[in-house]
Write a protein that holds these residues in place. Structure first.
Motif, PDB file in Angstrom:
ATOM      1  N   ALA A   1       0.826  -1.207   0.000  1.00 23.64           N
ATOM      2  CA  ALA A   1       0.000   0.000   0.000  1.00 23.64           C
ATOM      3  C   ALA A   1       0.860   1.256   0.000  1.00 23.64           C
ATOM      4  N   HIS A   2       0.340   2.302  -0.627  1.00 25.99           N
ATOM      5  CA  HIS A   2       0.981   3.610  -0.594  1.00 25.99           C
ATOM      6  C   HIS A   2       0.420   4.393   0.594  1.00 25.99           C
ATOM      7  N   VAL A   3       1.247   5.235   1.175  1.00 27.92           N
ATOM      8  CA  VAL A   3       0.826   6.055   2.309  1.00 27.92           C
ATOM      9  C   VAL A   3       0.672   7.497   1.833  1.00 27.92           C
ATOM     10  N   ALA A   4      -0.487   8.090   2.129  1.00 30.35           N
ATOM     11  CA  ALA A   4      -0.732   9.495   1.794  1.00 30.35           C
ATOM     12  C   ALA A   4      -1.166  10.216   3.058  1.00 30.35           C
ATOM     13  N   PHE A   5      -0.685  11.437   3.230  1.00 31.62           N
ATOM     14  CA  PHE A   5      -1.013  12.182   4.438  1.00 31.62           C
ATOM     15  C   PHE A   5      -1.540  13.563   4.075  1.00 31.62           C
ATOM     16  N   ILE A   6      -2.262  14.167   5.002  1.00 30.27           N
ATOM     17  CA  ILE A   6      -2.876  15.470   4.751  1.00 30.27           C
ATOM     18  C   ILE A   6      -1.873  16.583   5.004  1.00 30.27           C
ATOM     19  N   HIS A   7      -1.545  17.329   3.939  1.00 23.94           N
ATOM     20  CA  HIS A   7      -0.746  18.551   4.075  1.00 23.94           C
ATOM     21  C   HIS A   7      -1.716  19.666   4.456  1.00 23.94           C
ATOM     22  N   LYS A   8      -1.544  20.245   5.594  1.00 22.78           N
ATOM     23  CA  LYS A   8      -2.502  21.267   6.030  1.00 22.78           C
ATOM     24  C   LYS A   8      -1.766  22.450   6.639  1.00 22.78           C
ATOM     25  N   ARG A   9      -2.082  23.631   6.136  1.00 24.24           N
ATOM     26  CA  ARG A   9      -1.436  24.840   6.621  1.00 24.24           C
ATOM     27  C   ARG A   9      -2.295  25.500   7.689  1.00 24.24           C
ATOM     28  N   ASN A  10      -1.678  25.841   8.819  1.00 22.77           N
ATOM     29  CA  ASN A  10      -2.346  26.594   9.871  1.00 22.77           C
ATOM     30  C   ASN A  10      -2.037  28.074   9.695  1.00 22.77           C
ATOM     31  N   SER A  11      -2.627  28.904  10.520  1.00 19.19           N
ATOM     32  CA  SER A  11      -2.360  30.338  10.429  1.00 19.19           C
ATOM     33  C   SER A  11      -0.906  30.663  10.749  1.00 19.19           C
ATOM     34  N   ASP A  12      -0.260  29.808  11.561  1.00 17.37           N
ATOM     35  CA  ASP A  12       1.127  30.062  11.970  1.00 17.37           C
ATOM     36  C   ASP A  12       2.152  29.262  11.172  1.00 17.37           C
ATOM     37  N   GLY A  13       1.719  28.485  10.205  1.00 18.01           N
ATOM     38  CA  GLY A  13       2.658  27.691   9.419  1.00 18.01           C
ATOM     39  C   GLY A  13       2.076  26.338   9.076  1.00 18.01           C
ATOM     40  N   THR A  14       2.854  25.540   8.351  1.00 17.51           N
ATOM     41  CA  THR A  14       2.376  24.224   7.920  1.00 17.51           C
ATOM     42  C   THR A  14       2.511  23.209   9.048  1.00 17.51           C
ATOM     43  N   ASN A  15       1.456  22.498   9.328  1.00 17.89           N
ATOM     44  CA  ASN A  15       1.460  21.452  10.343  1.00 17.89           C
ATOM     45  C   ASN A  15       2.344  20.304   9.862  1.00 17.89           C
ATOM     46  N   MET A  16       3.427  20.023  10.594  1.00 15.62           N
ATOM     47  CA  MET A  16       4.384  19.007  10.171  1.00 15.62           C
ATOM     48  C   MET A  16       4.176  17.645  10.824  1.00 15.62           C
ATOM     49  N   ILE A  17       3.178  17.525  11.702  1.00 12.66           N
ATOM     50  CA  ILE A  17       2.972  16.246  12.386  1.00 12.66           C
ATOM     51  C   ILE A  17       2.606  15.129  11.405  1.00 12.66           C
ATOM     52  N   PRO A  18       1.680  15.342  10.445  1.00 13.54           N
ATOM     53  CA  PRO A  18       1.377  14.253   9.510  1.00 13.54           C
ATOM     54  C   PRO A  18       2.595  13.789   8.711  1.00 13.54           C
ATOM     55  N   ALA A  19       3.438  14.740   8.281  1.00 16.03           N
ATOM     56  CA  ALA A  19       4.632  14.366   7.515  1.00 16.03           C
ATOM     57  C   ALA A  19       5.596  13.534   8.361  1.00 16.03           C
TER      58      ALA A  19
END
Length: 309
Positions: A100-118
């Protein structure tokens, strides 16, 4: 012609089944912009597994690296994930779905890009799985302190390359209603991918999350309320009721039931006015030569109703 919204001075109404539902102006305009970008989603099916998560939202938020990780510090995100992700759970997923391939949600917050999913995805890469980072969110959706209507109406949209025919494990940092992960699943499915599992870093009810799919009980409740697949499609919420998560179905049921309890005279008056406007515009549309007709949205200034032919 179908009535989508009736606009008033400070808000608007949408129509789910036979029930007018109040919606804030910003959400109504957002829905008008997003509705034509809805992917062709698929119902969950009978064997979709439970979400696998690793910690509670509370524990994660008290970690010293949490805020920095949410605001774009990848090193902080790696430390957070290393401390709280259970390696045996990652290996279990990799063993069950090795191709399986893994895909994660890239999501930008007001203070920057959330790096937890990556950083979370990097754990699966280390376990030998293929991680894809081409699929990105192209809409900014904030559900913090949002109403049920806003949470249902403001959908996340994605763009990016999907490997057709491939199995996918999709992930995010936290899951509440599962709406954003469902949006990502719909997108991948619409492009020919097959989502086989969802996993998240954390969840408020850690250890008690069993099934995010809409239940048969809620399918019946929504049907009794007069809500159809067409209602969801025309507002860009979902392709069909079977695509919803359990939490989304509960919100939708609450919204419609609360609206139905409003004063009957007010509901009838507003809905009848919208239907009369619909009939008037339908008559005008019938007078347009066929060569001039278009499948397009019409704004009717006289009653501020938004209709679609």
């Amino acid at each position: 012609m179908e009535v989508l919204f009736t606009f008033h001075a400070d808000d608007a109404e949408m129509y789910l089944g036979n029930t007018p539902v109040s919606v804030d102006m910003g959400t109504a305009l957002y829905m008008l912009q997003q509705r034509d970008t809805m992917p062709d989603g698929m119902a969950w099916g009978n064997s979709f597994p439970a979400v696998i998560n690793h910690t509670s939202s509370s524990v994660a938020r008290h970690h010293p690296d949490f805020n920095a990780a949410k605001c774009g510090d990848f090193d902080a995100a790696i430390r957070l994930v290393d401390d709280l992700v259970k390696d045996e759970k990652v290996l279990d997923v990799a063993t069950r779905y090795p191709n399986a391939h893994v895909a994660f949600i890239h999501k930008r917050n007001s203070d920057g890009t959330n790096m937890i999913p990556a950083a979370f995805a990097a754990k699966f890469s280390a376990a030998g799985m293929t991680v894809e980072d081409d699929i990105i969110a192209v809409t900014t959706v904030s559900h913090t302190n949002a109403s049920d209507v806003a949470r249902l109406g403001r959908r996340m949209r994605f763009e990016g390359e999907v490997t057709k025919g491939a199995d996918y494990v999709i992930l995010d940092d936290f899951i509440t209603s599962g709406a954003e992960l469902r949006d990502m699943r719909d997108y991948i499915s619409s492009k020919g991918g097959n989502v086989v599992m969802i996993t998240t870093f954390g969840h408020g009810s850690f250890g008690r999350l069993s099934d995010i799919r809409i239940s048969n009980d809620y399918k019946s409740k929504l049907k009794e309320a007069g809500i159809t697949d067409l209602d969801l499609r025309k507002y860009g919420i979902a392709s069909e009721i079977g695509c919803l998560t359990l939490s989304e179905a509960a919100k939708l049921s609450r919204v419609v039931n609360a609206s139905a309890k409003r004063g009957p005279s007010q509901v009838i008056e507003r809905f009848s006015a919208a239907r009369q406007e619909q009939s008037s515009v339908s008559t005008m549309a019938g007078e347009i030569p066929k060569t001039e007709r278009r499948d397009t949205a019409l704004i009717v200034p006289s009653n501020n109703s938004f209709m679609r032919r």
